[in-house]
Scaffold this active site. Structure first.
Site, PDB file in Angstrom:
ATOM      1  N   HIS A   9       1.602   4.513  -2.750  1.00 16.53           N
ATOM      2  CA  HIS A   9       1.694   5.973  -2.631  1.00 16.53           C
ATOM      3  C   HIS A   9       3.039   6.448  -3.183  1.00 16.53           C
ATOM      4  CE1 HIS A   9      -1.964   6.464  -0.405  1.00 16.53           C
ATOM      5  NE2 HIS A   9      -1.559   5.751   0.628  1.00 16.53           N
ATOM      6  N   HIS A  41       0.830  -1.201   0.000  1.00 15.51           N
ATOM      7  CA  HIS A  41       0.000   0.000   0.000  1.00 15.51           C
ATOM      8  C   HIS A  41       0.875   1.267   0.000  1.00 15.51           C
ATOM      9  CE1 HIS A  41      -3.585   2.368   1.449  1.00 15.51           C
ATOM     10  NE2 HIS A  41      -2.605   3.139   1.897  1.00 15.51           N
ATOM     11  N   GLU A  42       1.813   1.322   0.909  1.00 15.69           N
ATOM     12  CA  GLU A  42       2.669   2.514   1.001  1.00 15.69           C
ATOM     13  C   GLU A  42       3.515   2.680  -0.258  1.00 15.69           C
ATOM     14  OE1 GLU A  42       2.001   4.607   3.176  1.00 15.69           O
ATOM     15  OE2 GLU A  42       0.921   3.376   4.623  1.00 15.69           O
ATOM     16  N   GLU A  81      -6.542   7.553  -1.323  1.00 11.71           N
ATOM     17  CA  GLU A  81      -6.216   6.170  -0.968  1.00 11.71           C
ATOM     18  C   GLU A  81      -6.483   5.193  -2.099  1.00 11.71           C
ATOM     19  OE1 GLU A  81      -4.555   5.247   1.534  1.00 11.71           O
ATOM     20  OE2 GLU A  81      -4.544   7.271   2.350  1.00 11.71           O
ATOM     21  N   TYR A  95     -13.497   6.630   3.050  1.00 15.41           N
ATOM     22  CA  TYR A  95     -12.890   5.296   3.111  1.00 15.41           C
ATOM     23  C   TYR A  95     -13.637   4.306   2.220  1.00 15.41           C
ATOM     24  CZ  TYR A  95     -10.340   7.040   7.120  1.00 15.41           C
ATOM     25  OH  TYR A  95      -9.530   7.766   7.927  1.00 15.41           O
TER      26      TYR A  95
HETATM   27 ZN   LIG Z   1      -2.628   5.091   2.301  1.00 16.94          ZN
END
Ligand SMILES: [Zn+2]
Ligand SMILES: *[C@@H]1O[C@H](CO)[C@@H](O)[C@H](O)[C@H]1NC(C)=O
Ligand SMILES: *[C@@H]1O[C@H](CO)[C@@H](O)[C@H](O)[C@H]1NC(C)=O
Length: 788
Positions: free
Chosen positions: A580, A576-577, A605, A722
């Site tokens: 980004h 996930h990171e 996100e 979210y």
């Molecule tokens: Zn995130």
């Protein structure tokens, strides 16, 4: 506008602060940083991370736990990797990769080692001196803008974009040290520098003289093609920012706005402080704690109360969550649940006043509701869209939730009977954590410890990089040379990222640096986050500034005889990171303000959530994994159980999120005074929960909202985000990748729409471009229902 609009910190940071009962992650930031929103005084606080864009582990982990508790049960029989040599032998798969590129690995290494790198050598004195210099420069710049009588693109707009672009890294650099520097004095100076910059920024952002100049120019050129669309958008956003700050109001109203904001900031800080400083506890006898593992009971402080030995259970997650999850006695769980919900009662009145202040603020600024004020800057655009979105999900999720609840009720009855306890028809809020866990233990038996043996840190990370390399046609080239001033700590590794390895022109194009700072150390930031340190932009001479980003994590350091093993949720978090990270690196916009992750908050996100699907895909998991002793991919039985466990009670889990999201919307869509006066937080909170989650409150009114930090500050009228971004992420994954997750053509298409454009265009437009249609929630529902 000083450093305003591009400074943003996704308050995902605080995703975890509210999950009092089920989540194991602590709030990610001290909450004095969470008392924020977008306007003036407070603007600066939301923006206190300046351009450092931080995205936290909370999202990754919780997304994994909550959103992704569902997924593809059906296993593909066909291995998708047969097109690559050596499937199952990850090392071959990765190492054959450079063959695809015209340039050898060594060539790229040579090139990379000669690329310029920022230095991290500032002393505390230099940090503070530089902050003061930046502040003086900022004031001088805006003085100059304010003095312009006939604003034009050339004399106002272009200089403003150039100025903001050039400030991006110098500001971030100063404020980044506080998270990572091994030197306390440096960290402290960095925090102080940030405070100075914030203060100065507030002043610059409230300048009516500056606003007037931009506004005059906007009125002159809006709707024309006086400059390119992205630069036009820059001006539009700038003017909007000032207006949202109240700068186009008459002076008396401006003063009122200021007063409301000050009071609101004060209350938000107080709310967070109360939550943070809460230090209550419960006392239980050993008997009352029956079922809680001994290793957990050991950590409780003992006390003798009325001659009886008792254990002190605080409301901190590592204490209270295991009690809710394991305590066999309903009376214990009930008490723990209710007292935990009610642990900060004084915040109830504070939240009420915050809601009132927001209402008045919105009205002053010319909006019908506070939601309308917030949402005009989001992808969702207005409250009707959000309410429709939530209503649609509610309708779709409810049947599933009811079904799951019936199953849980039956499961509970069986359990009560087996333990010789009286029968019950209800399933209570304090039951869910316990029975949900029992169900997982009895029917699913996912052995997370065992699974982690297949994910040794170094190997797994290099495998992950391999995925990103294949999918986006890029290459990470590690450069660990002796130039120690190019990292802030010897543990930090840096990689140069190149694109167009196999496809496209120009070949082997340098796209930026990514730093990995993976292990805990004294004084370092303790969660996982991506920091976009430098954003790319077009320089005045037409060349590009390349971006760089850092992934800061908290993974145990490997020892000589023992590798660091990642739990599956940590694998997901890192993926996930890294998502980004590549968003930050593969973006290509004209201005820093719209670069990479600088997208509306309800979309930010999405790209990373989309990529998390790879860590739930059977074939991909096999390629990612490599047993630390044998190098074997993840065993089938473990894999099956892991993936199946995603589906357990996902309807209920999502409905629980709906409860939070709708509660938030109800409070911020109040449009008249009468409704405002009538709002009853207790009633709303408790009734909505029963209505949405079907789970009984047992007639008890609790005040869980009084610890709901998201809506107190940072995620107000934003909690829906979210679910919202998850819906788009699932749509993209199903449409383009599910059938063939490593399809490079799709990967490139994704890279060159979503990642490349950042926030420079309307997100909905680039989504439509990618999907070839309007996005919708069909894939999301399929995923949840396991119908795929
Ligand atoms: Zn995130
Ligand atoms: C810009 O001009 C268009 C008409 O050309 C108008 O509809 C729009 O509201 C204007 N935008 C702003 C933010 O003033
Ligand atoms: C970070 O790692 C340290 C050392 O292993 C650990 O004590 C701490 O709890 C971790 N922090 C978080 C937030 O998990």
């Amino acid at each position: 506008m000083a450093w305003g609009p591009q400074k943003r910190w996704t308050t995902n940071a605080k995703y975890s602060t509210f999950f009092g009962v089920e989540d194991t992650k602590k709030p990610s930031f001290s909450s004095n940083k969470s008392t924020v929103d977008e306007t003036t005084v407070i603007a600066v606080k939301v923006f206190r991370f300046l351009n450092v864009f931080i995205v936290l582990v909370a999202i990754g982990v919780l997304v994994a736990q909550f959103w992704f508790n569902h997924g593809c049960i059906i296993r593909c029989d066909k291995y998708k990797y047969n097109e690559f040599p050596g499937f199952g032998k990850v090392s071959e798969f990765l190492h054959t990769y450079p063959l695809f590129s015209k340039m050898s690995q060594t060539d790229l290494e040579t090139i990379a080692s000669n690329l310029p790198l920022p230095q991290w050598t500032q002393t505390p004195q230099e940090i503070l001196a530089e902050a003061k210099e930046l502040i003086a420069k900022d004031k001088a710049f805006y003085d100059k803008i304010a003095a312009i009588e006939e604003p034009t693109v050339e004399n106002v707009l272009i200089p403003s974009t150039e100025y903001e672009n050039a400030q991006y890294f110098p500001v971030n650099k100063l404020t980044f040290y506080q998270y990572v520097s091994p030197d306390k004095a440096v960290r402290d100076a960095s925090t102080e520098a940030e405070n100075l910059l914030d203060q100065a920024s507030i002043e610059q952002n409230s300048r009516v003289d500056v606003f007037k100049v931009y506004n005059k120019l906007w009125e002159k050129i809006n709707g024309t093609d006086a400059t390119d669309p992205e630069t036009m958008k820059f001006l539009e956003k700038t003017v909007k920012f000032y207006k949202r700050n109240g700068l186009n109001l008459p002076e008396d109203k401006r003063e009122e706005v200021k007063k409301l904001k000050l009071r609101r900031a004060e209350l938000q800080t107080k709310f967070a402080k109360n939550t943070n400083e809460e230090n209550g506890h419960l006392e239980f006898t050993l008997d009352e704690l029956e079922g809680v593992p001994a290793s957990i009971i050991e950590q409780f402080e003992k006390a003798t109360v009325d001659g009886q030995e008792k254990y002190k259970v605080t409301f901190k997650y590592p204490d209270i969550l295991p009690v809710l999850k394991y305590a066999k006695k309903e009376s214990t769980r009930k008490l723990a649940y209710i007292e935990n919900q009610n642990k900060v009662p004084e915040n109830a009145a504070i939240l009420k006043e915050i809601i009132e202040l927001r209402y008045h603020l919105a009205k002053l600024l010319g909006y019908d509701t506070y939601s309308e004020f917030v949402l005009e800057e989001r992808m969702a655009k207005n409250q009707q869209n959000v309410l429709d979105f939530l209503a649609d999900l509610k309708e779709k999720l409810s049947p599933l939730g009811e079904q799951e609840l019936q199953k849980m009720k039956a499961f509970k009855k069986e359990h009560l009977k087996a333990n010789g306890l009286p029968d019950q028809d209800e399933y209570y809020a304090w039951d869910h954590s316990f029975y949900n866990n029992l169900l997982l233990e009895q029917e699913h038996q996912v052995d997370h410890q065992k699974i982690s043996e297949y994910f040794p840190l170094d190997k797994t990370i290099s495998n992950m990089l391999g995925f990103y390399e294949s999918l986006f046609d890029v290459k990470f080239v590690k450069v660990d040379n002796s130039k120690s001033d190019t990292v802030w700590h010897p543990d930090v590794h840096k990689f140069a990222l190149f694109s167009n390895i196999k496809y496209g022109e120009p070949k082997n194009e340098f796209r930026g640096w990514i730093f990995f700072d993976l292990h805990p150390r004294e004084g370092k930031y303790t969660h996982a986050a991506q920091f976009g340190l430098q954003a790319g932009y077009e320089k005045p001479d037409g060349t590009r500034e390349t971006p760089f980003a850092a992934l800061v994590c908290n993974f145990t350091k490997p020892k000589k005889d023992k590798p660091s093993l990642l739990k599956h949720d940590e694998v997901t978090t890192f993926f996930h990171e890294l998502g980004h990270g590549v968003h930050s690196l593969l973006s290509r916009t004209k201005h820093t303000r719209f670069h990479g992750t600088h997208v509306p908050r309800d979309f930010v996100e999405c790209p990373s959530q989309m990529l998390e699907f790879w860590t739930w895909s059977p074939n991909e998991l096999k390629v990612l994994s490599s047993h630390y002793k044998t190098g074997e991919p993840l065993a089938d039985d473990l894999l099956d159980k892991l993936i199946k466990s995603k589906h357990v009670n996902t309807g209920l889990a999502n409905l629980r999120q709906m409860h939070f999201a709708l509660f938030d919307m109800k409070l911020h869509t109040i449009a008249d005074e009468k409704d405002l006066d009538a709002v009853d937080l207790d009633k709303l909170w408790n009734e909505l929960r029963e209505e949405l989650t079907f789970i009984s409150n047992g007639g008890i009114t609790s005040r869980g909202y009084a610890t709901f930090g998201h809506i107190a500050g940072g995620y107000e009228s934003g909690y829906y985000g979210y679910l919202y971004s998850q819906v788009f992420a699932t749509d993209i994954y199903y449409t383009h990748f599910k059938a063939d997750p490593m399809n490079v053509e799709k990967g490139l298409q994704y890279r060159d729409t979503i990642l490349k454009n950042g926030g420079s265009k309307e997100v909905l437009d680039i989504l439509k471009e990618l999907l070839g249609r309007e996005p919708n929630s069909e894939a999301f529902m399929k995923e949840i229902l396991g119908e795929a």
